[in-house]
Design a protein around this motif. Structure first.
Motif, PDB file in Angstrom:
ATOM      1  N   TYR A 138       0.815  -1.215   0.000  1.00  0.00           N
ATOM      2  CA  TYR A 138       0.000   0.000   0.000  1.00  0.00           C
ATOM      3  C   TYR A 138       0.850   1.267   0.000  1.00  0.00           C
ATOM      4  N   ASN A 139       2.155   1.114   0.163  1.00  0.00           N
ATOM      5  CA  ASN A 139       3.049   2.257   0.010  1.00  0.00           C
ATOM      6  C   ASN A 139       3.353   2.551  -1.454  1.00  0.00           C
ATOM      7  N   ILE A 140       2.982   1.622  -2.335  1.00  0.00           N
ATOM      8  CA  ILE A 140       3.155   1.842  -3.771  1.00  0.00           C
ATOM      9  C   ILE A 140       2.076   2.825  -4.231  1.00  0.00           C
ATOM     10  N   GLU A 141       2.494   3.870  -4.916  1.00  0.00           N
ATOM     11  CA  GLU A 141       1.557   4.952  -5.274  1.00  0.00           C
ATOM     12  C   GLU A 141       0.411   4.447  -6.136  1.00  0.00           C
ATOM     13  N   GLU A 142       0.715   3.634  -7.127  1.00  0.00           N
ATOM     14  CA  GLU A 142      -0.334   3.088  -7.998  1.00  0.00           C
ATOM     15  C   GLU A 142       0.098   1.704  -8.467  1.00  0.00           C
ATOM     16  N   TRP A 143      -0.777   0.727  -8.307  1.00  0.00           N
ATOM     17  CA  TRP A 143      -0.459  -0.634  -8.709  1.00  0.00           C
ATOM     18  C   TRP A 143      -0.563  -0.760 -10.222  1.00  0.00           C
ATOM     19  N   ASN A 144       0.494  -1.275 -10.809  1.00  0.00           N
ATOM     20  CA  ASN A 144       0.550  -1.458 -12.258  1.00  0.00           C
ATOM     21  C   ASN A 144       0.089  -2.874 -12.598  1.00  0.00           C
ATOM     22  N   PRO A 145      -0.965  -3.023 -13.393  1.00  0.00           N
ATOM     23  CA  PRO A 145      -1.483  -4.368 -13.682  1.00  0.00           C
ATOM     24  C   PRO A 145      -0.514  -5.236 -14.474  1.00  0.00           C
ATOM     25  N   TYR A 146       0.533  -4.639 -15.033  1.00  0.00           N
ATOM     26  CA  TYR A 146       1.493  -5.403 -15.814  1.00  0.00           C
ATOM     27  C   TYR A 146       2.759  -5.752 -15.030  1.00  0.00           C
ATOM     28  N   TYR A 147       2.727  -5.537 -13.719  1.00  0.00           N
ATOM     29  CA  TYR A 147       3.836  -5.913 -12.853  1.00  0.00           C
ATOM     30  C   TYR A 147       3.439  -7.094 -11.972  1.00  0.00           C
ATOM     31  N   ILE A 148       4.362  -8.020 -11.784  1.00  0.00           N
ATOM     32  CA  ILE A 148       4.311  -8.913 -10.629  1.00  0.00           C
ATOM     33  C   ILE A 148       5.174  -8.250  -9.568  1.00  0.00           C
ATOM     34  N   TYR A 149       4.591  -7.949  -8.414  1.00  0.00           N
ATOM     35  CA  TYR A 149       5.335  -7.349  -7.310  1.00  0.00           C
ATOM     36  C   TYR A 149       5.941  -8.466  -6.470  1.00  0.00           C
ATOM     37  N   CYS A 150       7.257  -8.402  -6.286  1.00  0.00           N
ATOM     38  CA  CYS A 150       8.019  -9.502  -5.694  1.00  0.00           C
ATOM     39  C   CYS A 150       8.637  -9.084  -4.360  1.00  0.00           C
ATOM     40  N   PRO A 151       8.834 -10.028  -3.455  1.00  0.00           N
ATOM     41  CA  PRO A 151       9.466  -9.722  -2.163  1.00  0.00           C
ATOM     42  C   PRO A 151      10.940  -9.385  -2.324  1.00  0.00           C
ATOM     43  N   SER A 152      11.420  -8.492  -1.469  1.00  0.00           N
ATOM     44  CA  SER A 152      12.843  -8.143  -1.476  1.00  0.00           C
ATOM     45  C   SER A 152      13.655  -9.091  -0.612  1.00  0.00           C
ATOM     46  N   VAL A 153      13.004  -9.730   0.366  1.00  0.00           N
ATOM     47  CA  VAL A 153      13.722 -10.619   1.279  1.00  0.00           C
ATOM     48  C   VAL A 153      12.839 -11.827   1.617  1.00  0.00           C
ATOM     49  N   MET A 154      13.437 -13.015   1.530  1.00  0.00           N
ATOM     50  CA  MET A 154      12.826 -14.201   2.090  1.00  0.00           C
ATOM     51  C   MET A 154      13.660 -14.609   3.298  1.00  0.00           C
ATOM     52  N   ASN A 208      12.008 -17.949  -8.194  1.00  0.00           N
ATOM     53  CA  ASN A 208      11.202 -19.056  -7.671  1.00  0.00           C
ATOM     54  C   ASN A 208      10.703 -18.803  -6.255  1.00  0.00           C
ATOM     55  N   THR A 209      10.671 -17.540  -5.830  1.00  0.00           N
ATOM     56  CA  THR A 209      10.165 -17.257  -4.486  1.00  0.00           C
ATOM     57  C   THR A 209       8.697 -17.619  -4.330  1.00  0.00           C
ATOM     58  N   GLY A 210       7.900 -17.387  -5.371  1.00  0.00           N
ATOM     59  CA  GLY A 210       6.527 -17.871  -5.371  1.00  0.00           C
ATOM     60  C   GLY A 210       5.521 -17.015  -4.643  1.00  0.00           C
ATOM     61  N   ASN A 211       5.970 -16.052  -3.848  1.00  0.00           N
ATOM     62  CA  ASN A 211       5.050 -15.162  -3.146  1.00  0.00           C
ATOM     63  C   ASN A 211       4.948 -13.860  -3.923  1.00  0.00           C
ATOM     64  N   PHE A 212       3.911 -13.771  -4.749  1.00  0.00           N
ATOM     65  CA  PHE A 212       3.783 -12.671  -5.691  1.00  0.00           C
ATOM     66  C   PHE A 212       2.478 -11.910  -5.467  1.00  0.00           C
ATOM     67  N   PHE A 213       2.502 -10.616  -5.805  1.00  0.00           N
ATOM     68  CA  PHE A 213       1.308  -9.774  -5.761  1.00  0.00           C
ATOM     69  C   PHE A 213       1.062  -9.264  -7.170  1.00  0.00           C
ATOM     70  N   PHE A 214      -0.189  -9.360  -7.659  1.00  0.00           N
ATOM     71  CA  PHE A 214      -0.443  -9.054  -9.068  1.00  0.00           C
ATOM     72  C   PHE A 214      -1.930  -8.808  -9.304  1.00  0.00           C
ATOM     73  N   ASN A 215      -2.207  -8.356 -10.528  1.00  0.00           N
ATOM     74  CA  ASN A 215      -3.574  -8.199 -10.991  1.00  0.00           C
ATOM     75  C   ASN A 215      -4.127  -9.568 -11.382  1.00  0.00           C
ATOM     76  N   ARG A 216      -5.253  -9.913 -10.813  1.00  0.00           N
ATOM     77  CA  ARG A 216      -5.825 -11.250 -11.005  1.00  0.00           C
ATOM     78  C   ARG A 216      -6.049 -11.586 -12.473  1.00  0.00           C
ATOM     79  N   ASP A 217      -6.695 -10.694 -13.215  1.00  0.00           N
ATOM     80  CA  ASP A 217      -7.081 -11.007 -14.593  1.00  0.00           C
ATOM     81  C   ASP A 217      -5.872 -11.138 -15.514  1.00  0.00           C
ATOM     82  N   VAL A 218      -4.884 -10.275 -15.329  1.00  0.00           N
ATOM     83  CA  VAL A 218      -3.683 -10.361 -16.160  1.00  0.00           C
ATOM     84  C   VAL A 218      -2.929 -11.649 -15.861  1.00  0.00           C
ATOM     85  N   PHE A 219      -2.870 -12.021 -14.596  1.00  0.00           N
ATOM     86  CA  PHE A 219      -2.221 -13.260 -14.178  1.00  0.00           C
ATOM     87  C   PHE A 219      -2.891 -14.470 -14.826  1.00  0.00           C
ATOM     88  N   LEU A 220      -4.201 -14.566 -14.718  1.00  0.00           N
ATOM     89  CA  LEU A 220      -4.928 -15.711 -15.267  1.00  0.00           C
ATOM     90  C   LEU A 220      -4.777 -15.775 -16.782  1.00  0.00           C
TER      91      LEU A 220
END
Length: 295
Positions: A138-154, A208-220
């Motif tokens: 939620y600190n991201i100003e605007e979510w881009n539907p063409y990005y997979i948002y990935c973790p910086s640290v596991m 291969n972290t696998g924990n991703f945040f994204f737009n549902r429709d673009v992902f599918l």
């Protein structure tokens, strides 16, 4: 404010489930937790159903999990351990079960498909988040539907008791600019040159972290063709397969590392990362690595 879905593909991981849902339960920005059981053993599936029923009936759980390392560099995460009734919050949990075992790749797709929100966080059932994880999105100003948002640290635990054996796999060195197909190719080629990339610290571990945040429709839309192909089963490389299909579907699609997006992973007897057939695991990693490089 946009609400998000946490989608959890589940298979025989009941002992970790409470940790997986704890932070999303207490966050009002998460109004839906989708759990798709991939034909777990009957006692595991029944245990899952019974546990959620207990939550709905007033079972108390702690606000913050006891990570098992009260002394050490993550001590600041353990400030609030008050037991709280979560019966109202538990109403956001929705459980589904596949008619047959689909394995990881397809079950991840199914768990996202069941979501009703436009934005989804895909969380493996043996992983968990901390408060700052959702805040970082939620600190991201605007979510881009063409990005997979990935973790910086596991942060990965290597023993059953979860006591002070945690390794940081820090992916910040790949930068905070969007990583498109060409950027990923360059990182893979550099790894070949250096020959010192391994495990979660290397580019393949990041993919291969696998924990991703994204737009549902673009992902599918990005994965639908590969999911329908019965000959594809990426096993331990399922998240690299997701990244590959995301990147090649549309050249506008890329990856974005989020600075404060952390997640925790427990290594256990059913973890693909450790106990999968080594030969098959290596083959799958090499296969999708080659597909990315040749795309």
């Amino acid at each position: 404010m946009k609400n998000i879905t946490i989608s959890i593909p589940f298979y025989n991981n009941l002992k970790f489930f409470e940790d997986a849902i704890r932070i999303p339960l207490f966050d009002d920005r998460v109004d839906e937790i989708i759990v798709v059981d991939d034909c777990s053993h009957e006692h595991e599936y029944n245990g899952l159903i019974n546990y959620v029923e207990e939550l709905l009936n007033g079972k108390e759980i702690s606000f913050d999990p006891d990570y098992g390392f009260r002394e050490g560099k993550y001590r600041e995460m353990l400030d609030r351990l008050t037991l709280v009734d979560v019966s109202e919050q538990a109403k956001k949990i929705k459980i589904y079960r596949n008619e047959k075992n689909l394995k990881g790749y397809r079950n991840k797709y199914e768990s996202v498909k069941k979501a009703t929100n436009k934005w989804v966080y895909l969380l493996d059932s043996d992983n968990f988040l901390i408060e700052s994880s959702i805040n970082s999105l939620y600190n991201i100003e605007e979510w881009n539907p063409y990005y997979i948002y990935c973790p910086s640290v596991m942060i990965m635990n290597r023993n059953d008791s979860n006591i002070r054996q945690w390794d940081d796999w820090n992916h910040r060195r790949f930068g905070y600019d969007s990583l498109d197909l060409n950027a990923i190719k360059n990182h893979l080629r550099l790894a070949d040159q250096w020959q010192n990339e391994c495990g979660g610290t290397g580019i393949e571990g990041f993919l291969n972290t696998g924990n991703f945040f994204f737009n549902r429709d673009v992902f599918l839309n990005s994965l639908q063709d590969s999911v329908l192909d019965d000959n594809i089963e990426p096993y331990a490389a399922c998240s690299i397969a997701i990244v590959y299909n995301w990147l090649v579907r549309n050249l506008n699609q890329s990856l974005q590392i989020v600075p404060d997006l952390y997640y925790f992973h427990r290594l256990h007897e059913n973890s693909w990362t450790c106990f999968a057939n080594p030969s098959k695991t290596s083959q799958q990693y090499s296969y999708y690595r080659s597909k990315i490089l040749n795309a």
